[in-house]
Motif scaffolding. Structure first.
Motif, PDB file in Angstrom:
ATOM      1  N   UNK A 166       0.885  -1.195   0.005  1.00 33.79           N
ATOM      2  CA  UNK A 166       0.043   0.025   0.006  1.00 33.79           C
ATOM      3  C   UNK A 166       0.769   1.424   0.058  1.00 33.79           C
ATOM      4  N   UNK A 167       0.350   2.429  -0.452  1.00 32.46           N
ATOM      5  CA  UNK A 167       1.229   3.573  -0.574  1.00 32.46           C
ATOM      6  C   UNK A 167       0.629   4.777   0.433  1.00 32.46           C
ATOM      7  N   UNK A 168       1.433   5.441   0.742  1.00 30.97           N
ATOM      8  CA  UNK A 168       1.130   6.896   1.609  1.00 30.97           C
ATOM      9  C   UNK A 168       1.347   7.850   0.472  1.00 30.97           C
ATOM     10  N   UNK A 169       0.503   8.665   0.475  1.00 28.21           N
ATOM     11  CA  UNK A 169       0.693   9.839  -0.449  1.00 28.21           C
ATOM     12  C   UNK A 169      -0.569   9.790  -1.631  1.00 28.21           C
ATOM     13  N   UNK A 170      -1.032  10.871  -2.030  1.00 22.07           N
ATOM     14  CA  UNK A 170      -2.396  11.157  -2.653  1.00 22.07           C
ATOM     15  C   UNK A 170      -2.127  11.372  -3.930  1.00 22.07           C
ATOM     16  N   UNK A 171      -2.993  11.940  -4.631  1.00 21.14           N
ATOM     17  CA  UNK A 171      -3.130  11.828  -6.361  1.00 21.14           C
ATOM     18  C   UNK A 171      -1.802  12.696  -6.821  1.00 21.14           C
ATOM     19  N   UNK A 172      -1.562  13.803  -6.157  1.00 19.05           N
ATOM     20  CA  UNK A 172      -0.266  14.607  -6.756  1.00 19.05           C
ATOM     21  C   UNK A 172       1.096  13.869  -6.699  1.00 19.05           C
ATOM     22  N   UNK A 173       1.113  13.486  -5.304  1.00 17.07           N
ATOM     23  CA  UNK A 173       2.594  12.316  -5.175  1.00 17.07           C
ATOM     24  C   UNK A 173       2.360  11.195  -6.205  1.00 17.07           C
ATOM     25  N   UNK A 174       1.069  10.759  -6.412  1.00 16.27           N
ATOM     26  CA  UNK A 174       1.012   9.624  -7.365  1.00 16.27           C
ATOM     27  C   UNK A 174       1.612  10.137  -8.922  1.00 16.27           C
ATOM     28  N   UNK A 175       0.909  11.197  -9.238  1.00 18.37           N
ATOM     29  CA  UNK A 175       1.534  11.800 -10.669  1.00 18.37           C
ATOM     30  C   UNK A 175       2.934  12.324 -10.508  1.00 18.37           C
ATOM     31  N   UNK A 176       3.194  12.756  -9.308  1.00 13.90           N
ATOM     32  CA  UNK A 176       4.798  13.223  -9.444  1.00 13.90           C
ATOM     33  C   UNK A 176       5.919  12.052  -9.176  1.00 13.90           C
ATOM     34  N   UNK A 177       5.266  10.886  -9.056  1.00 16.11           N
ATOM     35  CA  UNK A 177       6.244   9.682  -8.599  1.00 16.11           C
ATOM     36  C   UNK A 177       6.867   9.975  -7.353  1.00 16.11           C
ATOM     37  N   UNK A 178       6.153  10.317  -6.234  1.00 18.58           N
ATOM     38  CA  UNK A 178       6.463  10.480  -4.969  1.00 18.58           C
ATOM     39  C   UNK A 178       5.863   9.901  -3.902  1.00 18.58           C
ATOM     40  N   UNK A 179       5.390   8.773  -4.312  1.00 15.79           N
ATOM     41  CA  UNK A 179       4.487   7.991  -3.233  1.00 15.79           C
ATOM     42  C   UNK A 179       5.414   7.166  -2.330  1.00 15.79           C
ATOM     43  N   UNK A 180       4.872   7.036  -1.187  1.00 12.66           N
ATOM     44  CA  UNK A 180       5.820   6.203  -0.185  1.00 12.66           C
ATOM     45  C   UNK A 180       5.269   4.727  -0.157  1.00 12.66           C
ATOM     46  N   UNK A 181       5.956   3.597  -0.447  1.00  9.25           N
ATOM     47  CA  UNK A 181       5.565   2.445  -0.532  1.00  9.25           C
ATOM     48  C   UNK A 181       5.737   1.564   0.955  1.00  9.25           C
ATOM     49  N   UNK A 182       4.778   0.837   1.475  1.00 11.62           N
ATOM     50  CA  UNK A 182       4.949   0.187   2.746  1.00 11.62           C
ATOM     51  C   UNK A 182       4.651  -1.174   2.252  1.00 11.62           C
ATOM     52  N   UNK A 183       5.731  -2.038   2.259  1.00 10.86           N
ATOM     53  CA  UNK A 183       5.755  -3.366   1.487  1.00 10.86           C
ATOM     54  C   UNK A 183       5.799  -4.354   2.583  1.00 10.86           C
ATOM     55  N   UNK A 184       5.533  -5.574   2.313  1.00 12.85           N
ATOM     56  CA  UNK A 184       5.799  -6.640   3.048  1.00 12.85           C
ATOM     57  C   UNK A 184       5.386  -7.809   2.309  1.00 12.85           C
ATOM     58  N   UNK A 185       6.091  -8.908   2.638  1.00 14.13           N
ATOM     59  CA  UNK A 185       5.699 -10.446   1.975  1.00 14.13           C
ATOM     60  C   UNK A 185       7.153 -10.723   1.271  1.00 14.13           C
ATOM     61  N   UNK A 186       6.819 -11.161   0.046  1.00 15.67           N
ATOM     62  CA  UNK A 186       8.039 -11.915  -0.700  1.00 15.67           C
ATOM     63  C   UNK A 186       9.186 -10.822  -1.020  1.00 15.67           C
ATOM     64  N   UNK A 187      10.498 -11.157  -0.210  1.00 17.30           N
ATOM     65  CA  UNK A 187      11.607 -10.465  -0.296  1.00 17.30           C
ATOM     66  C   UNK A 187      12.201 -10.268  -1.828  1.00 17.30           C
TER      67      UNK A 187
END
Ligand SMILES: NC(=O)C1=CN([C@@H]2O[C@H](COP(=O)(O)OP(=O)(O)OC[C@H]3O[C@@H](n4cnc5c(N)ncnc54)[C@H](OP(=O)(O)O)[C@@H]3O)[C@@H](O)[C@H]2O)C=CC1
Ligand SMILES: O=CC(=O)O
Length: 337
Positions: A166-187
């Protein structure tokens, strides 16, 4: 936190930098920091075809950034017309999630909520029907841990790999490639898609077992939902006692409680306009899921619970598809009662 890796923009190969030169000037070359000992996320460029399911407010700019970076991207959306712009810009289209997953090496999904994310993955013509050994499924939707684990199990039964992101960051960060990814699972999958995450985001956290990414996202959005409700109260109270709410926005922006969200949304809220970046219905969904998370560990979250009630009132006023800052309207309604 044990098993947590934090990366800010992994180093990228020259060819990828050339591909994505539209995005950033070389002076903004990525900074990389790895705060644990695992070997994930070396920034190796992804090779292969990328699928993207869910072309909504977030999915559209995320997929677009992958297309602009030169990737072979195949998309699907329940409402097909929302794919038209991306198809015109070079995306391929498949009529079902299963066909996307079948034709791609890695498939991302950015879907509204737990029920729909599960349906797109495991329902009729769902992605898992096209997955198999060597493929990856990356769910970037905001869901609860139980849904994420259910999708993970279904994906793994096909011998494909699963990453929750899942990502933190909204429409504008998504457009700007500025999202924060909160990852878990298969390394290994995390490592494999790191360069794709770095196109769509500014940083990525690897948090260990599936469920931890979802939990982190829900905690962040629980805080955000309460902050917005509190800010709304402040704007209305300021106005009621004869202060200019625009001045309040300015005062807040200069002090310890300054937050980009307040400066960004405050002026529009004062004008009672709520252009949608993060739909209010999704914020209420996240508060509902955060309440479930808290309940699962017997943690009281009374402020978030009160905020949730306010978002529910806003939904009942027909504000579901407005930006979540429209929650202020629920307070206006309460004031009139
Ligand atoms: N907007 C934001 O600021 C952020 C949103 N998020 C999260 O990202 C996810 C997507 O949000 P966002 O893009 O804003 O929302 P949108 O409402 O714009 O997009 C939702 C997507 O889910 C699809 N969808 C909904 N229900 C179903 C279903 N039953 N079957 C198949 N597809 C379905 C929609 O398809 P269709 O077009 O046909 O309706 C659309 O593609 C949510 O989990 C949200 O919480 C996370 C960070 C920021
Ligand atoms: O989930 C919403 C966001 O802004 O992050």
């Amino acid at each position: 936190m044990a098993g947590t890796t934090i990366c800010h923009r992994a180093p990228l190969s020259l060819s990828l930098l050339r591909r994505r030169s539209y995005v950033r000037h070389p002076s903004l070359l990525p900074v990389y920091s790895q705060l644990s000992t695992d070997t994930a996320s070396k920034g190796k460029e992804f090779e292969g075809r990328v699928g993207f399911l869910g072309i909504g407010i977030m999915g559209c700019p995320m997929a677009l950034n992958l297309i602009k970076a030169g990737y072979d991207v195949t998309i699907w959306n329940r409402t097909k017309s929302k794919c038209d712009n991306l198809i015109n810009l070079g995306a391929k289209y498949e009529p079902t999630p299963a066909q996307v997953a079948s034709s791609c090496d890695v498939t991302f999904a950015m879907i509204a909520d737990p029920a729909s994310a599960a349906a797109v993955a495991t329902g009729e013509n769902g992605a898992i029907q096209g997955l198999g050994s060597g493929k990856g499924y990356v769910d970037v939707s905001t869901v609860d841990g139980a849904t994420s684990k259910l999708i993970c199990e279904s994906v793994q039964k096909t011998r494909a790999s699963f990453l929750e992101a899942p990502v933190s960051g909204s429409k504008k960060p998504a457009e700007d490639g500025q999202l924060i990814f909160l990852t878990a699972g298969d390394v290994a999958l995390y490592e494999r898609v790191a360069s794709l995450l770095d196109i769509m985001g500014k940083s990525r956290f690897y948090l260990g077992d599936v469920g931890n990414g979802a939990a982190m996202k829900l905690v962040v959005n629980m805080i955000m939902g309460s902050m917005m409700a509190s800010f709304s109260e402040g704007l209305l109270l300021a106005e009621k006692v004869g202060l200019d709410p625009n001045v309040l926005v300015e005062v807040v922006s200069q002090g310890a409680i300054s937050a980009p969200m307040y400066s960004l949304k405050g002026p529009a809220m004062v004008k009672a306009t709520y252009p949608t970046a993060f739909p209010l219905k999704h914020q209420q969904k996240d508060l509902r899921l955060a309440l479930g998370l808290a309940e699962s560990v017997s943690q009281p979250i009374p402020i978030a619970a009160a905020a949730n009630e306010l978002y529910k009132v806003a939904k009942s006023q027909g504000l579901s598809d407005q930006d979540f800052s429209a929650v202020i309207e629920a307070l206006k309604a309460k004031l009139q009662n």
